[in-house]
Design an enzyme around this catalytic site. Structure first.
Site, short mmCIF file in Angstrom:
data_model
loop_
_atom_site.label_atom_id
_atom_site.label_comp_id
_atom_site.label_asym_id
_atom_site.label_seq_id
_atom_site.Cartn_x
_atom_site.Cartn_y
_atom_site.Cartn_z
CD1 TRP A 25 -8.71 -0.69 -22.50
CD2 TRP A 25 -8.51 -2.91 -22.46
NE1 TRP A 25 -7.39 -0.97 -22.28
CE2 TRP A 25 -7.23 -2.33 -22.24
CE3 TRP A 25 -8.62 -4.30 -22.46
CZ2 TRP A 25 -6.09 -3.11 -22.03
CZ3 TRP A 25 -7.49 -5.06 -22.24
CH2 TRP A 25 -6.23 -4.47 -22.04
CG PHE A 57 -6.00 2.67 -13.72
CD1 PHE A 57 -6.09 1.98 -12.52
CD2 PHE A 57 -5.04 3.67 -13.85
CE1 PHE A 57 -5.24 2.29 -11.47
CE2 PHE A 57 -4.20 3.98 -12.80
CZ PHE A 57 -4.30 3.29 -11.60
CD GLU A 58 -5.64 4.87 -17.99
OE1 GLU A 58 -6.43 4.09 -18.57
OE2 GLU A 58 -4.61 4.46 -17.40
CB VAL A 79 -16.33 -2.78 -21.02
CG1 VAL A 79 -16.74 -4.25 -20.94
CG2 VAL A 79 -17.39 -1.94 -21.71
CB VAL A 80 -13.30 -3.95 -16.10
CG1 VAL A 80 -11.91 -4.52 -15.79
CG2 VAL A 80 -13.27 -2.44 -15.98
N GLY A 84 -7.35 -13.80 -16.07
CA GLY A 84 -6.82 -14.84 -15.19
C GLY A 84 -5.96 -14.32 -14.06
CG HIS A 87 -4.49 -5.92 -14.39
ND1 HIS A 87 -3.18 -5.55 -14.17
CD2 HIS A 87 -5.05 -4.90 -15.07
CE1 HIS A 87 -2.97 -4.36 -14.70
NE2 HIS A 87 -4.09 -3.94 -15.26
CG PHE A 112 -20.35 3.29 -11.51
CD1 PHE A 112 -19.02 3.63 -11.51
CD2 PHE A 112 -20.70 1.95 -11.40
CE1 PHE A 112 -18.03 2.66 -11.42
CE2 PHE A 112 -19.71 0.98 -11.31
CZ PHE A 112 -18.37 1.33 -11.31
NE ARG A 126 -25.01 -7.41 -16.16
CZ ARG A 126 -25.22 -8.70 -16.40
NH1 ARG A 126 -24.94 -9.23 -17.57
NH2 ARG A 126 -25.72 -9.48 -15.46
C1 DLZ Z 1 -4.78 -3.51 -18.55
C2 DLZ Z 1 -6.26 -3.62 -18.72
C3 DLZ Z 1 -6.86 -4.88 -18.75
C4 DLZ Z 1 -6.09 -6.15 -18.59
N1 DLZ Z 1 -8.18 -5.01 -18.95
C5 DLZ Z 1 -8.94 -3.89 -19.08
C6 DLZ Z 1 -10.34 -4.00 -19.27
O1 DLZ Z 1 -10.95 -5.08 -19.34
N2 DLZ Z 1 -11.05 -2.84 -19.37
C7 DLZ Z 1 -10.46 -1.61 -19.30
O2 DLZ Z 1 -11.19 -0.58 -19.37
N3 DLZ Z 1 -9.14 -1.50 -19.14
C8 DLZ Z 1 -8.37 -2.59 -19.04
N4 DLZ Z 1 -7.01 -2.49 -18.88
C9 DLZ Z 1 -6.38 -1.14 -18.99
C10 DLZ Z 1 -6.36 -0.29 -17.72
O3 DLZ Z 1 -7.64 0.27 -17.46
C11 DLZ Z 1 -5.38 0.90 -17.94
O4 DLZ Z 1 -5.72 1.61 -19.09
C12 DLZ Z 1 -3.92 0.42 -18.06
O5 DLZ Z 1 -3.54 -0.32 -16.94
C13 DLZ Z 1 -2.96 1.62 -18.23
O6 DLZ Z 1 -3.04 2.51 -17.12
#
Ligand code: DLZ
Length: 158
Positions: A25, A57-58, A79-80, A84, A87, A112, A126
């Site tokens: 992402w 998440f993976e 990167v997350v 809104g 999640h 990390f 960053r």
């Molecule tokens: C679903 C999701 C969302 C909304 N945002 C991000 C994000 O900003 N960064 C990221 O790495 N992954 C995001 N994901 C995906 C979840 O990490 C994951 O891949 C899905 O929920 C499928 O398991």
């Protein structure tokens, strides 16, 4: 969290096998993190391979497989960005807890490099890109290699 106070870590990583696990992402930020990690690993002399997963998440399951497969260190990059809904908290928590669990359970250090940001501007700042004030991909790689060297030397002494 402020990046002020970060140590300058230089370490000889020759002979180490490092696996970089990277989410997909937020392309531009991820490319910055990957470039920083590659540069730091190249300077350390470690050998490394890269594995891509869909999202942060993976990352823990990929890190666990790398550790089980014989990696001396893992560098986790993702990167997350807050949206809104709750999640954001779930993905950040799963990545952080999962990666911590992998490192403590396996004894393989995990650097990390997962950015958890309110918006894209914070992440870009960053990402180690031109104009960024921090380079979290390089920092994560340096930390993983430095810790692997410390642990290797600790076991040599005992
Ligand atoms: C679903 C999701 C969302 C909304 N945002 C991000 C994000 O900003 N960064 C990221 O790495 N992954 C995001 N994901 C995906 C979840 O990490 C994951 O891949 C899905 O929920 C499928 O398991």
């Amino acid at each position: 969290m402020s990046g002020a106070g970060a140590p300058k870590v230089t370490v000889d990583g020759r002979g180490l096998r490092v696996v970089v696990v990277a989410a997909s992402w937020h392309d531009q930020v991820m490319e910055g993190l990957l470039a920083g990690a590659r540069r730091a690993l190249g300077e350390s002399g470690a050998d490394w391979t890269e594995v891509r997963v869909p999202g942060s998440f993976e990352l823990p399951v990929a890190a666990a497989r790398a550790a089980a497969g014989g990696a001396d260190a893992v560098v986790a990059l993702g990167v997350v960005i807050r949206g809104g809904t709750p999640h954001f908290e779930y993905v950040c928590s799963a990545a952080t807890t999962g990666l911590t669990d992998v490192s403590v359970r396996t004894g393989v250090p995990v650097g990390f490099g997962v950015l958890t940001c309110d918006d894209e501007a914070q992440a870009l700042d960053r990402a180690g890109l031109e104009g960024s004030s921090e380079d979290k991909g390089a920092e994560a790689a340096e930390a993983a290699v430095a810790t692997a060297v410390t642990l290797r030397d600790l076991f040599r002494m005992t």
